[in-house]
Structure formats: C-alpha cells, structure tokens
Motif scaffolding. Structure first.
Motif, PDB file in Angstrom:
ATOM      1  N   SER A  25       0.818  -1.199   0.000  1.00 21.71           N
ATOM      2  CA  SER A  25       0.000   0.000   0.000  1.00 21.71           C
ATOM      3  C   SER A  25       0.853   1.250   0.000  1.00 21.71           C
ATOM      4  N   LEU A  26       1.850   1.243  -0.865  1.00 18.38           N
ATOM      5  CA  LEU A  26       2.589   2.474  -1.087  1.00 18.38           C
ATOM      6  C   LEU A  26       2.137   3.032  -2.428  1.00 18.38           C
ATOM      7  N   TYR A  27       2.654   4.189  -2.776  1.00 22.94           N
ATOM      8  CA  TYR A  27       2.172   4.837  -3.989  1.00 22.94           C
ATOM      9  C   TYR A  27       2.976   4.360  -5.187  1.00 22.94           C
ATOM     10  N   ASP A  71       2.966   5.144  -8.261  1.00 23.42           N
ATOM     11  CA  ASP A  71       3.479   6.100  -9.243  1.00 23.42           C
ATOM     12  C   ASP A  71       4.541   7.025  -8.647  1.00 23.42           C
ATOM     13  N   LEU A  72       4.809   6.869  -7.359  1.00 24.35           N
ATOM     14  CA  LEU A  72       5.908   7.624  -6.754  1.00 24.35           C
ATOM     15  C   LEU A  72       7.165   6.743  -6.775  1.00 24.35           C
ATOM     16  N   THR A  73       8.315   7.376  -6.835  1.00 28.81           N
ATOM     17  CA  THR A  73       9.543   6.582  -6.816  1.00 28.81           C
ATOM     18  C   THR A  73       9.801   6.080  -5.401  1.00 28.81           C
ATOM     19  N   GLU A 120      10.708   8.949  -3.269  1.00 22.94           N
ATOM     20  CA  GLU A 120       9.575   9.828  -2.947  1.00 22.94           C
ATOM     21  C   GLU A 120       8.651   9.194  -1.911  1.00 22.94           C
ATOM     22  N   PHE A 142       7.820  10.815   1.639  1.00 21.79           N
ATOM     23  CA  PHE A 142       6.443  11.080   2.062  1.00 21.79           C
ATOM     24  C   PHE A 142       6.224  10.625   3.501  1.00 21.79           C
ATOM     25  N   TYR A 143       6.622   9.385   3.782  1.00 23.83           N
ATOM     26  CA  TYR A 143       6.413   8.894   5.149  1.00 23.83           C
ATOM     27  C   TYR A 143       7.285   9.640   6.155  1.00 23.83           C
ATOM     28  N   GLY A 173       8.042  12.673   5.935  1.00 25.28           N
ATOM     29  CA  GLY A 173       7.353  13.951   6.125  1.00 25.28           C
ATOM     30  C   GLY A 173       6.201  13.813   7.108  1.00 25.28           C
TER      31      GLY A 173
END
Ligand SMILES: Nc1ncnc2c1ncn2[C@@H]1O[C@H](COP(=O)(O)OP(=O)(O)O)[C@@H](O)[C@H]1O
Ligand SMILES: [Mg+2]
Lengths: 315, 390
Positions: free
Chosen positions: A86-88, A90-92, A95, A99-100, A102
């Motif tokens: 459950s990560l994104y 389309d994000l690298t 990234e 995100f996490y 942040g």
C-alpha cells in the motif's frame, strides 16, 4: 513493561465478534508470530492495537499507551505494514520514503540520516529513482519496511509481509527482521507460513476470533492436548495419501491422523510398534511406505487444537 | 520544571493547533507528484469541461432567427404580397418553400422542412378592401416551444401593425403609428441566450470537475489500500483533507480562468463587472464543492461509486439552479430545492458580475450563504473523516 499487552480484548463489527477476548503479551525485542486462517481476526486485532478500531470490551496497551485512548501516541511510535502493498505505485522509491518521513515530521539532518539508514538497511539504493509499482514483490516489501521504519519505531506491526513473494525474498526479509530484532526492535508479524512461525520467539494462533494457542513454539508442542501422555507421532509417506488416511484412521490404535503435504501425521498409542503400523497398511494394499517417528510440528499443534475446538463446538 | 510564561503558552497552543493539520505538507507534495506523473489525466480533466463549454456554448444559441417558413399564398394580390414582405423583412422568418395547396403546406411542416406555415386565403384582399376582417392562417410547429412562441409573437405583431395602418386614415400617412412599444433589453442587448447560459454553465462545469477530482483522489487511495496505511500514521484528518484539496483547488481555479478567457474572447461575452471580485467570490463555492467531494469520498467504496455520486449531485444543479430553467417558474418544492443548491448562488453571482456588472453590495447575500455552506460541508466531511480515522 511489555511492548504489547492485551486483556480480554474484544472487537465487534455489529453483532459479529471479530476478536474474542484475546489476552496476550509481547515482550520488547521479541518477534511474535501471529497465525490463523483467513478471516480469523488477525488484521482486526492489529487495527485495534493501533487505535484504529475501538475495542468493544477488554483493553490493550501498546508501549504503555492505552489503545482506546492514546491512539495518537501509539501511531507516533509504531510502524505498520499493511497486508497488501500500500505504497504509492506512481511515486519513486525515494519519494515514497520522503512522504512517510514527512508525515512523521522528520526534517533536515535527522531526515537525511534516517533515510540513509533505512536505505542501507533494506539495500534499496540501486532502486531509489524507480517507481514503486515497477519493483518486484520482494523489493516492494523492503520499501514498505523502509517506510514503516523511517521514524525508528520500537515496535513494528507487519501484516502478512511475506504473502506472495518468492522464497528467496522471503528468507531475506526474515533475515532483516532478525537483524533488527537483535537491535532491540519488537515485531508483531502475521503469517501463514509454518517455517516462519517456527523461527519466532513466541507465536499465537487465532481461530474463529479466539486465541487458542500462545507461547514459544517448543512449549506449544509439549502441551498435553497436542501430545497426550502415552502417545507418539509417526510420519507416513505412501503412494496414495488420501486413501491411506482413511485406512489409518480405522486402526484401533490411531488417535488422530492428518495429511501434511505428501505425508500423513499419525498420533497413536505409544505401545504399538512402527512395524505393526506398516504391516497393517500393507495389508490394506499400500506400497512404498516410509515411516519415521517425529516431534509434533507447529502445524500439528494448530491442527490438533482447532480439531478439539471444533469437537467442543459440536458438543 | 514547567514554565508558565504567556509566551510558552502561546507556543504550545499554536503547536497543538498546528498538530491538527499534521501531514498537510507531505500530502500536498505527494498529490502534486501524482498530478505531475499523470499529465494525460490532468490534460483530460482540464480539457473535457472546455470541450463541453464549446459544444454546449455553440449549440445553445436558442434565439430564433430565420425560422424556416413555408408559404401558401392563395390570394396573389398586392395586399398579400405586402403581408409576405413584412414577414420576410422581420428577419425572423425565411421562406423556404412556396406551395399551392393547404395540404402541401401541412406536409412541409409534418416533414420537418419548415416550422411555420403561412396561409393567405384567396379572399384576403377582398375582405380587406370591403372593410371586413381579413384573416391569414399561421401554422406553427409546437414541438419547439421557443420557436413556436416567438413566431406567434412576431406574426401577431405584424397583423396588428397591418390592422392599424389599415384602420387609420390614409391621410395621416407619415406612415408613423400613434403608439409603438420599443422594448429595450438591458444587460444583454442582443437577448442572446448564450450570454445568459454560459455564465451558468461555467458554474456547473467547475462544480463537476471539483467534486469529481476530490472525491476520486481519496477514493483512489481507499481502493488501493494506501488510505488504510495512512490511517495508521499520525496524519490528522484535517491535514489529509487540506493537503488533498489544495492541489485540486488550484487546478479548478486555473480551469475557471481558462473558461473565462474563452467566454470573453470566443463567445464574446464581456465581463461587465470586476473580474477580481468574480475570482474572489468563487472561493467559497470552491470550498463548498471540495467539501462535497470529500463527503462523497467518505462514503464511496470505489471510484465507480464516487463518479456516480458526483453525477448524482450534478443533476439537481443542472436543472434546479436556474442554469437552464428560470427558478421563478418552478413549483414551490423545486424552488425550495434550488434554494439549498450552492450552484444557484454561484450562478446568481456569475450572472450578476458578468452580465449586470453587479458589485459586492448586490451580491453579499449570495456570498454569505455560500460561505456558510462551505463551512458546514467542510466541517461535516472533517468530522466524518475523523470518525473513520479514530
Ligand atoms: N470493517 C469491517 N466490518 C465488518 N466486518 C469486518 C470488517 N473488517 C473485518 N471484518 C470481518 O472480521 C473478520 C476478521 O477479519 P480480519 O481481521 O481481516 O481477518 P484476518 O486478517 O485474520 O484474515 C472477517 O470475517 C471480516 O470479514
Ligand atoms: Mg488480514
């Protein structure tokens, strides 16, 4: 202080009880394996422990915080890896980690250091600029672990982290868990794999929302319900496993018999010899018999316990 | 040691308030990356309303001009020809066929080749000259009501003018009539329906885009399981909401600006009032719509469901907001519905500023209502979000 401590914890969805009076504790630095069939309440228990679902009765404490009241404090201090990736996508890789980081409020020098550590730990450096969706299963799990671990939590909930990844990646991931556990991190890991469960310090088995076994694997194998006094276990390999099972169950000395892969595990009267069992099976027309005495596996433990629970329910 | 200095108290209060918005910045950044990563999706999202604007905008010019008319002149006299000229000169009619029987006249209309038929009977001039009431027949295809009513109006006006000119003494032939009504339509001098409809259309298009984008942004995360992961982190509902909203609010704003540009330079609808005021008064509406999108997202389990719900909220906004049908002519119940639709108020604001050049003094009521609606919706969706996260 235990890392996790629950007392008669109960979670309900309407009339349905998803977690039924579960009491368990997990000690700091230990890897606790949590097993049970699909739908038995593993994920629900984790969510309740993280304060996402309020318990209907009983109580739970995580790192000393009450999971009904102090969800915020708990979420700040634990890491969670959900059972589906459950990560994104389309994000690298980089990234996703940012995100996490942040979200947990990491900044500046601290962020840089934590990120470098997480990447070094999971060996993700060659893939930093790759989209998460393009990683293979094992690497996705490593990324998920890096994200869940970015804020250096003392306790990690991993919900079926090895489901659907290849055996090598599975082994690598467990090696990583052991390494972190050696550094003092506590793990609460759900799994369907018995070999993984065998490696855990302690395991719990939840069945129909109830915790029916809880303790170190070796201890569970010795409990009387699993290995009653005056019994022993035989592993029997034959040419026709399923029909042999029926034949074995008919023998007067058989207490219970279960198929495990290509073999049958027979719990039987200890006074009967292995030769007698082999002879009886030959008489019934089964060939190429290989028999050996075994210690109960964890799977034996869980099967025996669920069987006795089923009988109990029928009564 | 605890320090109770007021400075400390303010700082701690501030940090507690800030904590309510925990996660805003990372979520915002992440959402911006999503948008950047999928430029095609962004392009389509921005393009579709503009295409709709163009197709609807060019199609909705419902003003009746050059109505296709079939003529059956049974009289063939000087008087009948004069009457026909009046029709032709009115700009409202264009004679597409000249037939020689009543049946043929009818056929042309039934076949749809003409929407109006004019039948001047053989005795038209005779009756006129002998002082009797001369009549001519106007057949109107009622299946298009705006054509029908306008044709009738014009036909009546022509008949009236003819009658007056005939009944007044010929000596008073300065050819001017004693009384003439000269309607002057304010604010929309050509009575162009486009001027009336396009400002409303902007409101509706902005609405669907905003609601859809925000609802999908959250539901997508639910569908992919990433929301469940987020719930386990210290992200606060408000932080998640606001981080999600801001990028889409910016997209919606940009979209509105593009559409206003096209409205001005392609559809030639000038903005009589202040553009700044218009852009300012859109803000409460955008907040309302973002809140609505979030509210939908707390319910919908799949993107499909979210789309359906978004379209569901669209229908009343299209039909009951005054965008197409005037609210004044609605039954009481529907007028009640239109009063609770945010779109109603934005359309009033748009038409007010664009067509009438209205200022805030005329529009403060709508602005206030929209602001209240926005506040209520955002609070509601934040509460629902909170319930899901804790
Ligand atoms: N939000 C929910 N509402 C109602 N029932 C739920 C919900 N979440 C889980 N359940 C039910 O609770 C039971 C336990 O689910 P879960 O904890 O996901 O099982 P596991 O993780 O062991 O496979 C299942 O029967 C599931 O259908
Ligand atoms: Mg599960």
């Amino acid at each position: 202080m235990s890392a996790i401590n629950t007392d008669q914890l109960t979670v309900k969805f309407g009339d349905f009880t998803a977690v039924d009076r579960v009491s368990l504790s997990v000690e700091p630095g230990e890897i606790y394996g949590f097993l049970g069939p699909n739908g038995s309440g593993k994920t629900t228990l984790i969510k309740a422990l993280c304060g996402l679902i309020k318990p209907a009765a009983g109580s739970g404490e995580v790192l000393g915080f009450d999971c009904a009241r102090d969800a915020d404090q708990i979420r700040e201090r634990v890491g969670y890896m959900s059972q589906n990736f459950s990560l994104y996508q389309d994000l690298t890789v980089s990234e996703n980690i940012d995100f996490y980081a942040g979200i947990y409020g990491l900044r500046g020098e601290h962020l840089r250091k934590r990120k470098a550590d997480a990447i070094a730990m999971t060996h993700l450096d060659p893939y930093l600029d790759r989209r998460a969706g393009r990683l293979s299963g094992g690497w996705k799990q490593r990324l998920a672990l890096a994200c869940a671990f970015i804020h250096q939590p003392g306790l990690l909930f991993l919900d079926e982290p090895t489901a659907g990844i290849d055996p090598v990646a599975r082994r690598d991931l467990w090696d990583l868990l052991f390494q972190l556990s050696g550094e003092g991190v506590t793990f609460f890991v759900t799994t369907h794999y018995m070999d993984e469960a065998e490696r855990c310090g302690r395991v719990g088995y939840i069945y129909l929302s109830r915790l029916i076994a809880n303790g170190p694997p070796e201890e569970l194998k010795r409990i009387p319900a699993v290995s009653p006094p005056g019994t022993r276990r035989l592993e029997i390999v034959t040419n026709s496993t399923s029909s042999a099972l029926a034949a074995i169950k008919r023998q007067p000395y058989a207490i219970s018999a279960t198929i495990f892969g290509q073999s049958i595990h027979l719990l039987m009267d200890r006074s009967i010899s292995t030769e007698r069992v082999e002879a009886d099976l030959r008489k019934e027309g089964f060939e190429s018999l290989q028999t050996r005495e075994i210690n109960p596996s964890l799977e034996d433990v869980f099967v025996t316990l669920t069987d006795s629970l089923k009988e109990e329910r029928l009564d | 040691m605890t320090d109770h200095s007021p400075y400390r108290r303010i700082v701690s209060k501030l940090s507690r308030t800030l904590d309510l918005f925990r996660g805003t910045i990372p979520v915002l950044r992440k959402e911006a990356i999503h948008i950047r990563r999928d430029p095609m999706a962004l392009f389509v999202t921005v393009l579709i309303p503009i295409i709709q604007m163009f197709t609807i905008g060019f199609a909705i010019d419902t003003n009746v001009r050059d109505t296709r008319t079939v003529l059956y002149d049974g009289a063939h006299t000087q008087e009948s020809r004069r009457l026909i000229d009046r029709f032709v000169n009115s700009d409202d009619f264009i004679i597409v066929a000249d037939v020689e029987s009543e049946q043929a006249l009818n056929d042309e209309i039934v076949a749809g080749r003409a929407s109006v038929g004019i039948h001047i009977p053989a005795d038209y001039s005779r009756r006129l000259l002998s002082g009797q009431t001369a009549s001519f027949l106007v057949l109107v295809d009622g299946s298009d009501s705006s054509v029908a009513s306008q044709s009738l109006n014009v036909a009546n006006a022509i008949a009236l003018r003819e009658s007056l000119e005939k009944s007044l003494p010929v000596t008073a032939v300065s050819r001017s009539l004693p009384v003439e009504a000269r309607p002057k339509i304010l604010f929309n001098p050509d009575s162009r329906s486009a001027n009336f409809l396009i400002p409303g259309m902007l409101a509706v298009l902005i609405q669907i885009m905003t609601v859809m984008l925000t609802a999908l942004a959250i539901v997508r995360e639910r569908e992919r399981g990433t929301l469940e992961q987020l719930y386990m982190t210290p992200v606060k509902p408000l932080g998640l909401m606001i981080g999600k909203i801001i990028p889409y609010a910016i997209v919606a704003y940009a979209e509105l600006s593009i559409m206003l540009f096209f409205m001005r330079w392609v559809f030639k609808i000038p903005i009589s009032g202040s553009l700044t005021l218009l852009l300012l008064l859109v803000v409460p509406f955008l907040i309302t719509m973002l809140g609505l999108g979030l509210l939908i997202s707390t319910r919908a389990q799949s993107q499909q469901e979210a789309m359906q719900a978004a379209f569901g909220t669209m229908l009343p906004s299209i039909f009951l907001s005054g965008y197409i049908f005037p609210i004044d002519t609605m039954p009481l119940f529907f007028r009640g519905v239109s009063a609770i639709l945010p779109t109603t108020y934005l359309i009033e604001i748009f038409r007010g500023i664009i067509l009438r050049g209205a200022g805030i003094d005329a529009l403060w009521k709508q602005t206030l209502i929209l602001s209240i609606m926005g506040l209520v919706l955002i609070t509601l969706s934040a509460l629902r979000f909170r319930k899901r996260t804790s």
